[in-house]
Each structure stands twice: as C-alpha cells, then as structure tokens.
Design a protein around this motif. Structure first.
Motif, PDB file in Angstrom:
ATOM      1  N   LYS A  24     -20.924 -47.114 -67.469  1.00 51.36           N
ATOM      2  CA  LYS A  24     -21.496 -48.190 -66.663  1.00 51.36           C
ATOM      3  C   LYS A  24     -21.391 -47.743 -65.212  1.00 51.36           C
ATOM      4  O   LYS A  24     -20.295 -47.690 -64.648  1.00 51.36           O
ATOM      5  CB  LYS A  24     -20.765 -49.504 -66.897  1.00 51.36           C
ATOM      6  N   GLU A  26     -22.012 -48.859 -62.217  1.00 49.03           N
ATOM      7  CA  GLU A  26     -21.364 -49.650 -61.175  1.00 49.03           C
ATOM      8  C   GLU A  26     -19.841 -49.588 -61.306  1.00 49.03           C
ATOM      9  O   GLU A  26     -19.130 -49.381 -60.325  1.00 49.03           O
ATOM     10  CB  GLU A  26     -21.826 -51.110 -61.246  1.00 49.03           C
ATOM     11  N   LYS A  27     -19.322 -49.725 -62.503  1.00 45.14           N
ATOM     12  CA  LYS A  27     -17.876 -49.673 -62.727  1.00 45.14           C
ATOM     13  C   LYS A  27     -17.330 -48.284 -62.394  1.00 45.14           C
ATOM     14  O   LYS A  27     -16.292 -48.151 -61.752  1.00 45.14           O
ATOM     15  CB  LYS A  27     -17.557 -50.040 -64.179  1.00 45.14           C
ATOM     16  N   SER A  28     -18.045 -47.255 -62.818  1.00 47.33           N
ATOM     17  CA  SER A  28     -17.592 -45.894 -62.575  1.00 47.33           C
ATOM     18  C   SER A  28     -17.602 -45.570 -61.087  1.00 47.33           C
ATOM     19  O   SER A  28     -16.643 -44.997 -60.564  1.00 47.33           O
ATOM     20  CB  SER A  28     -18.450 -44.893 -63.349  1.00 47.33           C
ATOM     21  N   ASP A  30     -17.248 -47.487 -58.609  1.00 50.81           N
ATOM     22  CA  ASP A  30     -16.224 -48.232 -57.878  1.00 50.81           C
ATOM     23  C   ASP A  30     -14.911 -47.467 -57.778  1.00 50.81           C
ATOM     24  O   ASP A  30     -14.176 -47.609 -56.810  1.00 50.81           O
ATOM     25  CB  ASP A  30     -15.943 -49.585 -58.556  1.00 50.81           C
ATOM     26  N   SER A  31     -14.600 -46.649 -58.786  1.00 52.25           N
ATOM     27  CA  SER A  31     -13.280 -46.025 -58.795  1.00 52.25           C
ATOM     28  C   SER A  31     -13.263 -44.523 -59.063  1.00 52.25           C
ATOM     29  O   SER A  31     -12.221 -43.885 -58.915  1.00 52.25           O
ATOM     30  CB  SER A  31     -12.398 -46.720 -59.830  1.00 52.25           C
ATOM     31  N   LEU A  48     -16.184 -46.620 -70.490  1.00 53.56           N
ATOM     32  CA  LEU A  48     -15.624 -47.827 -71.092  1.00 53.56           C
ATOM     33  C   LEU A  48     -15.881 -47.815 -72.587  1.00 53.56           C
ATOM     34  O   LEU A  48     -16.949 -47.388 -73.033  1.00 53.56           O
ATOM     35  CB  LEU A  48     -16.253 -49.080 -70.487  1.00 53.56           C
ATOM     36  N   ASN A  70     -13.497 -52.979 -72.977  1.00 56.73           N
ATOM     37  CA  ASN A  70     -13.358 -52.459 -71.607  1.00 56.73           C
ATOM     38  C   ASN A  70     -12.157 -51.537 -71.447  1.00 56.73           C
ATOM     39  O   ASN A  70     -11.508 -51.524 -70.402  1.00 56.73           O
ATOM     40  CB  ASN A  70     -13.314 -53.594 -70.584  1.00 56.73           C
ATOM     41  N   GLN A  72     -10.650 -48.209 -70.563  1.00 60.22           N
ATOM     42  CA  GLN A  72     -11.149 -47.191 -69.644  1.00 60.22           C
ATOM     43  C   GLN A  72     -10.663 -45.793 -70.020  1.00 60.22           C
ATOM     44  O   GLN A  72      -9.532 -45.615 -70.460  1.00 60.22           O
ATOM     45  CB  GLN A  72     -10.679 -47.484 -68.219  1.00 60.22           C
TER      46      GLN A  72
END
Length: 91
Positions: A24, A26-28, A30-31, A48, A70, A72
């Motif tokens: 994903k 956006e999630k990736s 971010d961090s 995820l 979810n 990770q």
C-alpha cells in the motif's frame, strides 16, 4: 520484496495461513525512508499482510483461531541489491 516476506512467513509462521500480502503505497511511503535510514540502507519498503492462526495457536505467540490484519513487513536494500527482511509485526 514480497517474495522475501512470503518465504519468511512460510518458513517461520507455523500453523498459520497467509491470506494477503500487499503493498500500500501511502502506508509504505509514510515510513519506508525512516526504516531505510534506521538500517543504513538506500531504500525501504513496508508490506502489509493478513493471516489466520489455526486452533493450536501457531508457535504459541498468537491467539488460537484469530485472524491478524495489517501485519507489517519491513525490508530494505541498497544499490538495487536484494531486499532484506529486517523486522515484522504491528507498527
């Protein structure tokens, strides 16, 4: 990166069934850069997954019969090399 995470899951997550493994963006994003920096690498990626645990509870660290979402998987690489799995779990 996904193949590395899936191979680790198959080898280490006893009595668990992988349901999904996905990227994903956006999630990736971010961090991922923070993870890369943490491990001294040029690139990072966060995947995820969702998986089910059988009635035995897998290796004993999971709740029997539960489904985890979810979850990770953090991988890094440098110079376009192979992805290395560094950590996994809830983040």
């Amino acid at each position: 990166a996904m193949d590395v995470a899936i191979a680790h899951f198959k080898a280490e997550f006893e009595d668990c069934t992988l349901l999904t493994m996905e990227y994903k963006e956006e999630k990736s994003l971010d961090s991922a850069s923070g993870w890369a920096q943490t491990y001294g690498a040029e690139e990072g990626i966060v995947l995820l997954s969702s998986f089910e645990v059988d009635d035995k509870g897998g290796d004993g660290s999971f709740n029997p019969g539960d489904t985890y979402h979810n979850w990770q998987w953090v991988l890094v690489r440098s110079d376009g090399g192979d992805w290395e799995l560094k950590t996994w779990g809830y983040g």
